[in-house]
Each structure stands twice: as structure tokens, then as C-alpha cells.
Motif scaffolding. Structure first.
Motif, PDB file in Angstrom:
ATOM      1  N   SER A  32       0.846  -1.195   0.000  1.00  0.00           N
ATOM      2  CA  SER A  32       0.000   0.000   0.000  1.00  0.00           C
ATOM      3  C   SER A  32       0.882   1.246   0.000  1.00  0.00           C
ATOM      4  CB  SER A  32      -0.909  -0.010   1.225  1.00  0.00           C
ATOM      5  OG  SER A  32      -1.695   1.158   1.271  1.00  0.00           O
ATOM      6  N   ARG A  33       0.511   2.223  -0.841  1.00  0.00           N
ATOM      7  CA  ARG A  33       1.281   3.443  -0.937  1.00  0.00           C
ATOM      8  C   ARG A  33       0.395   4.662  -0.700  1.00  0.00           C
ATOM      9  NH1 ARG A  33       6.281   2.487  -2.819  1.00  0.00           N
ATOM     10  NH2 ARG A  33       6.644   0.623  -4.083  1.00  0.00           N
ATOM     11  N   LEU A  34       1.022   5.728  -0.264  1.00  0.00           N
ATOM     12  CA  LEU A  34       0.324   6.997  -0.142  1.00  0.00           C
ATOM     13  C   LEU A  34       0.003   7.512  -1.539  1.00  0.00           C
ATOM     14  CD1 LEU A  34      -0.625   9.365   1.678  1.00  0.00           C
ATOM     15  CD2 LEU A  34       1.664  10.349   1.373  1.00  0.00           C
ATOM     16  N   VAL A  35      -1.227   7.989  -1.723  1.00  0.00           N
ATOM     17  CA  VAL A  35      -1.652   8.576  -2.989  1.00  0.00           C
ATOM     18  C   VAL A  35      -1.905  10.067  -2.756  1.00  0.00           C
ATOM     19  CG1 VAL A  35      -3.351   8.555  -4.853  1.00  0.00           C
ATOM     20  CG2 VAL A  35      -2.705   6.412  -3.719  1.00  0.00           C
ATOM     21  N   ILE A  36      -1.178  10.899  -3.487  1.00  0.00           N
ATOM     22  CA  ILE A  36      -1.275  12.350  -3.328  1.00  0.00           C
ATOM     23  C   ILE A  36      -1.937  12.955  -4.559  1.00  0.00           C
ATOM     24  CG2 ILE A  36       0.029  14.496  -3.019  1.00  0.00           C
ATOM     25  CD1 ILE A  36       2.232  12.876  -1.677  1.00  0.00           C
ATOM     26  N   GLU A  37      -3.128  13.507  -4.375  1.00  0.00           N
ATOM     27  CA  GLU A  37      -3.822  14.218  -5.448  1.00  0.00           C
ATOM     28  C   GLU A  37      -3.729  15.711  -5.144  1.00  0.00           C
ATOM     29  OE1 GLU A  37      -7.691  12.391  -6.715  1.00  0.00           O
ATOM     30  OE2 GLU A  37      -7.316  11.120  -4.962  1.00  0.00           O
ATOM     31  N   ALA A  38      -2.674  16.323  -5.654  1.00  0.00           N
ATOM     32  CA  ALA A  38      -2.395  17.730  -5.348  1.00  0.00           C
ATOM     33  C   ALA A  38      -2.465  18.545  -6.627  1.00  0.00           C
ATOM     34  CB  ALA A  38      -1.026  17.867  -4.685  1.00  0.00           C
ATOM     35  N   SER A  39      -3.674  18.805  -7.090  1.00  0.00           N
ATOM     36  CA  SER A  39      -3.902  19.581  -8.302  1.00  0.00           C
ATOM     37  C   SER A  39      -4.387  20.970  -7.901  1.00  0.00           C
ATOM     38  CB  SER A  39      -4.936  18.895  -9.202  1.00  0.00           C
ATOM     39  OG  SER A  39      -4.473  17.622  -9.616  1.00  0.00           O
ATOM     40  N   LEU A  40      -3.489  21.936  -7.907  1.00  0.00           N
ATOM     41  CA  LEU A  40      -3.837  23.299  -7.548  1.00  0.00           C
ATOM     42  C   LEU A  40      -4.149  24.054  -8.834  1.00  0.00           C
ATOM     43  CD1 LEU A  40      -1.253  24.090  -4.735  1.00  0.00           C
ATOM     44  CD2 LEU A  40      -3.344  22.724  -4.668  1.00  0.00           C
ATOM     45  N   ASP A  41      -5.435  24.156  -9.155  1.00  0.00           N
ATOM     46  CA  ASP A  41      -5.891  24.758 -10.399  1.00  0.00           C
ATOM     47  C   ASP A  41      -6.469  26.143 -10.131  1.00  0.00           C
ATOM     48  OD1 ASP A  41      -5.188  22.362 -11.561  1.00  0.00           O
ATOM     49  OD2 ASP A  41      -7.237  21.575 -11.614  1.00  0.00           O
ATOM     50  N   TRP A  42      -5.905  27.137 -10.794  1.00  0.00           N
ATOM     51  CA  TRP A  42      -6.351  28.526 -10.642  1.00  0.00           C
ATOM     52  C   TRP A  42      -7.259  28.880 -11.812  1.00  0.00           C
ATOM     53  CZ3 TRP A  42      -2.719  33.363 -11.286  1.00  0.00           C
ATOM     54  CH2 TRP A  42      -3.471  34.521 -11.042  1.00  0.00           C
ATOM     55  N   GLU A  43      -8.570  28.911 -11.565  1.00  0.00           N
ATOM     56  CA  GLU A  43      -9.517  29.243 -12.620  1.00  0.00           C
ATOM     57  C   GLU A  43      -9.458  30.731 -12.922  1.00  0.00           C
ATOM     58  OE1 GLU A  43     -14.308  28.979 -13.684  1.00  0.00           O
ATOM     59  OE2 GLU A  43     -13.546  28.203 -11.774  1.00  0.00           O
ATOM     60  N   LYS A  44      -9.359  31.047 -14.218  1.00  0.00           N
ATOM     61  CA  LYS A  44      -9.332  32.453 -14.620  1.00  0.00           C
ATOM     62  C   LYS A  44     -10.575  33.173 -14.107  1.00  0.00           C
ATOM     63  CE  LYS A  44      -6.457  32.659 -18.789  1.00  0.00           C
ATOM     64  NZ  LYS A  44      -5.635  33.801 -18.383  1.00  0.00           N
ATOM     65  N   GLY A  45     -10.377  34.383 -13.599  1.00  0.00           N
ATOM     66  CA  GLY A  45     -11.494  35.163 -13.087  1.00  0.00           C
ATOM     67  C   GLY A  45     -11.766  34.957 -11.619  1.00  0.00           C
ATOM     68  N   THR A  46     -10.987  34.097 -10.960  1.00  0.00           N
ATOM     69  CA  THR A  46     -11.143  33.855  -9.522  1.00  0.00           C
ATOM     70  C   THR A  46      -9.838  34.199  -8.811  1.00  0.00           C
ATOM     71  OG1 THR A  46     -10.375  31.550  -9.480  1.00  0.00           O
ATOM     72  CG2 THR A  46     -12.689  31.943 -10.081  1.00  0.00           C
ATOM     73  N   LEU A  47      -9.906  34.281  -7.476  1.00  0.00           N
ATOM     74  CA  LEU A  47      -8.710  34.566  -6.690  1.00  0.00           C
ATOM     75  C   LEU A  47      -7.759  33.372  -6.642  1.00  0.00           C
ATOM     76  CD1 LEU A  47     -10.288  36.496  -3.662  1.00  0.00           C
ATOM     77  CD2 LEU A  47      -9.075  37.458  -5.637  1.00  0.00           C
ATOM     78  N   GLY A  48      -8.303  32.162  -6.735  1.00  0.00           N
ATOM     79  CA  GLY A  48      -7.468  30.967  -6.663  1.00  0.00           C
ATOM     80  C   GLY A  48      -7.000  30.641  -5.264  1.00  0.00           C
TER      81      GLY A  48
END
Length: 280
Positions: A32-48
Motif C-alpha cells: 500500500s502506498r500513499l496517494v497524493i492528489e495535489a492539483s492546484l488549479d487557478w480558474e481564470k477570473g477567480t482569486l485561486g
């Protein structure tokens, strides 16, 4: 006049019939392994500023138990230029959230995850995306001149090397379709990407009809993530008759404490344009 590139993506599913004999197959197991879902998505028009990182652990392929999220980890992202730290708070369900992230285009950031006394880290740069994305429909550019298709168009900047990820999801579909594109042969030109579906009752997939709604995302990604997601897309399509057997795909998250116990997943930072299209 600038030329443009047309890419046609079809969902093709081949169905095979077989006998009813039950066959027991021994499959390989892995720790078993650690699964890292680190998707930092900055949507245009938002502060992010609002971002979420998800942590879980891998499990055997045929394991039907619910995949519970990892709790009790320490998660932060650091701006590599000024040292600003953004702490992601444990929500006790595998999600770690911050409302204070500051996205800066072309800025390098480092992720740090401490779990079970092991330190995982990854570094990535926040990539920009075009802002002139247009959606339209037609029946002329796909393989079936009677089927509706959605066309995503934008102008690729000439002065820089760009990599893109496009995500298509029809409302009601369980899975999305992903397409990765680089501007090696289309630099500075208009890009037109065609997405078309075919009828397949076995997979509950049908051609687009008037009234269908499709969510489209166009993301600017790094070259490293372009290579990673390209392999992942190819593996998700299955192994063909002459295809090679998929191998374990490693992301950019490194275990500094115990390198052999690497994490699955990827740390990415992107700017994204999100649009919705309703077929007429």
C-alpha cells in the motif's frame, strides 16, 4: 492567414464475447502506498485562494472496500521565492484545505507532506493558459459527418513553448475524456480540437444530441506533467494487441525519508479556463 490544427478524438470501444467458464487468476500484489492528489488549479477570473489536496492509500485492484482518506498528515505548500507557507488543514476525510493560497504565474512552489513520520515532497511551477478559448459545434470535422461534435478553439502564443491539457465531460457521464497537446508543430497558430462520441450501448455511450451539456476545461501545464499525463492517458485506454504492458507510473512526489516507499499521484499547478456548452 494563420493555419490551424484539427485533432479528432473518438471514443471507440470494442466488445468481445466469451464463454461463461469461471477462471481464477492470480494477480500480483504491491505494498500500500500513499496517494497524493495535489492539483492546484487557478480558474481564470477567480482569486485561486481556495485549494484542496487529497490524500489516500492505494489498495489491491479487486479490493471492493471503500478507499478511506488519510487523516493526521501534515500538508503545506511553500512559495520558493519568498518563503510564504500555505498550510492545508486536515478535514478528517482525506481532504486538506486552504483558503489562503496565493497563485503567481511562472512561480515555483514546493509541496511537503508528512505522513507516518515520512517526508514526501515535490516541486512544480504554476503555468499560464490562453484566455481566448471558444466553443462551437459542427457535424463536418469528425469521422462521422452526421454526428454532432464539439470544437474547442484558441490561439497559441508564438513567443513561448506551451503544453495543454483538455478535459471534456458530458453531464451525466461517469468518466471524463482527457487530451494532452503541445505546440511543437502549431506554435503561434489557431488550434482547433474536435471531440466526438459514437454510439455504444454496452458502455452506455451515445453520440451527442441537441440539449446535451458538456463541461470543458483547458489547462496550461508543464512539460513534465504533459509527459506524465500522456502516459496515464495511454494506459487508461487499455493494452492493444501489439501494445506493451503498462508499468507502474511514478509522479513527481519523492519520499525523502524512505525513497523506496514513493507516493503515487502528482503535484501540479495550473491556470485553467472552464466553459460549458449546450448543443443546439
Amino acid at each position: 492567414m494563420k493555419s490551424y490544427l484539427k485533432l479528432t478524438i473518438l471514443i471507440l470501444i470494442v466488445t468481445f464475447t466469451s464463454c461463461q467458464d469461471v477462471v481464477d487468476i492470480e494477480v500480483q500484489t504491491a505494498p500500500s502506498r500513499l496517494v497524493i492528489e495535489a492539483s492546484l488549479d487557478w480558474e481564470k477570473g477567480t482569486l485561486g485562494n481556495e485549494q484542496t489536496i487529497k490524500l489516500s492509500t492505494s489498495k489491491p485492484y479487486f479490493d471492493t472496500t471503500k478507499n478511506l482518506g488519510v487523516i493526521g498528515a501534515s500538508v503545506k505548500v511553500t512559495n520558493d521565492s519568498n518563503g510564504d507557507e500555505f498550510i492545508f488543514t486536515d478535514q478528517n476525510n482525506g481532504n486538506y484545505i486552504t483558503t489562503e493560497f496565493v497563485p503567481i504565474i511562472n512561480q515555483s512552489y514546493t509541496l511537503e507532506v508528512i505522513y507516518n513520520e515520512e517526508n514526501y515532497t515535490a516541486t512544480e511551477t504554476l503555468m499560464s493558459v490562453v484566455d481566448n478559448v471558444e466553443l462551437s459545434q459542427s457535424r463536418e470535422d469528425g469521422s462521422d459527418d452526421e454526428a454532432l461534435e464539439i470544437k474547442t478553439s484558441f490561439n497559441d502564443p508564438e513567443a513561448e513553448e506551451n503544453f495543454y491539457l483538455l478535459k471534456f465531460n458530458e453531464r451525466g457521464d461517469l468518466f471524463s475524456t482527457f487530451i494532452n497537446v503541445k505546440d511543437e508543430f502549431i506554435n503561434g497558430n489557431e488550434v482547433s480540437i474536435i471531440y466526438e462520441k459514437e454510439d455504444d450501448k454496452d458502455s452506455n455511450t451515445f453520440v451527442f444530441e441537441p440539449g446535451d451539456v458538456v463541461d470543458v476545461e483547458v489547462l496550461g501545464i508543464s512539460e513534465a506533467y504533459y509527459d506524465f499525463i500522456g502516459i496515464l492517458i495511454a494506459q487508461s485506454e487499455g493494452v492493444g494487441l501489439f501494445g506493451t504492458t503498462p508499468v507502474s507510473l511514478k509522479g513527481n512526489c519523492v519520499n525523502l525519508t524512505n525513497p523506496d516507499n514513493y507516493a503515487n499521484g502528482y503535484f501540479r499547478l495550473t491556470e485553467v479556463v472552464k466553459k460549458t456548452y449546450t448543443f443546439k
